[in-house]
Scaffold this motif. Sequence first.
Motif, PDB file in Angstrom:
ATOM      1  N   LYS A  76       0.798  -1.216   0.000  1.00  0.00           N
ATOM      2  CA  LYS A  76       0.000   0.000   0.000  1.00  0.00           C
ATOM      3  C   LYS A  76       0.834   1.271   0.000  1.00  0.00           C
ATOM      4  N   ARG A  77       2.124   1.172   0.358  1.00  0.00           N
ATOM      5  CA  ARG A  77       2.892   2.392   0.574  1.00  0.00           C
ATOM      6  C   ARG A  77       4.170   2.500  -0.244  1.00  0.00           C
ATOM      7  N   TYR A 112       7.937   5.992  -1.111  1.00  0.00           N
ATOM      8  CA  TYR A 112       7.229   5.635   0.119  1.00  0.00           C
ATOM      9  C   TYR A 112       6.165   6.684   0.421  1.00  0.00           C
ATOM     10  N   LYS A 113       4.963   6.231   0.716  1.00  0.00           N
ATOM     11  CA  LYS A 113       3.866   7.121   1.079  1.00  0.00           C
ATOM     12  C   LYS A 113       3.830   7.254   2.593  1.00  0.00           C
ATOM     13  N   GLU A 116      -1.291   9.263   4.195  1.00  0.00           N
ATOM     14  CA  GLU A 116      -2.419   9.286   3.272  1.00  0.00           C
ATOM     15  C   GLU A 116      -3.698   9.430   4.079  1.00  0.00           C
ATOM     16  N   THR A 123       4.360  12.030   0.039  1.00  0.00           N
ATOM     17  CA  THR A 123       5.247  10.942  -0.364  1.00  0.00           C
ATOM     18  C   THR A 123       6.693  11.438  -0.460  1.00  0.00           C
TER      19      THR A 123
END
Length: 270
Positions: A76-77, A112-113, A116, A123
């Motif tokens: 997810k990231r 890399y996030k 959110e 990011t």
Amino acid sequence: MKKLFLLFFLFYHGCELLAQNSADTIKQEQLKKNADDPSQFITRIELFNELQHYDRNGNKFYVNQTTLRTILRIGKRFTTRVDLPYVYNSINTPANHKQSGIGDISFRLLGYKFLEKKLSAFTASIEISMNTAQSPILGTGKNVILPVISYSQLIPKKGILFSFVFQQANSISGDDTRADISFSKLQAILIKYWSARTWTVLAPEWFLDYMNGGVSMNLRTRMTYAPAPRINLWITPSAGIFGDFAGRYQWSLDIGGRFFLFREMNFKRK
């Protein structure tokens, strides 16, 4: 100024044409998952061709670059990206260098996030451009490291998403006879939805050159159409506004498309 006026005329006239298709209902989830938003990590393949025209002290030439880009989302990231460019440079050089071939291949080693939320995202990534060009006029001659950060904010009621991207570039090795590279780039991105299938992008970018001094600016615009849930097509007319930075062209035209590999972009449209 005439070229700049023509650019804006074509851009806004295109917006009016795209707005005629606004019968599609736009969902908030569609607004968020837009690949033109730098904070969205979406697995896809892109193929685009950009023609850039330059005028350096009366020496006019153009650079045509076709790029195959692959972006892979990891969980997810995280994300990675690879750009494979094929370049043609029309400039004449005394050494008669090869004018076409593979350019500098670039990698996003890690994206890399950090954050959110429902309407925003932050990011950071580390990218590197490799000295792989088959001729000196097809690349920088340097290996360059590029840390990048981005912030995006969605305004659903207005169908608008805006982002800010900051990038720092520094050469770390390569051809000792070539000039070192050190510059900062700041880009503002405004995405306006006209329908679920059509949107436009306004993206001015500024360069601060630490090696030669001075600030330069390009103004990029984009009109994007999604003929199918997994396909985007676009045209990007752009203009150089001011400055002497190497990346500041007179004008540019980019045509391309992307294909999403998974169902995360497969929204239902009413």
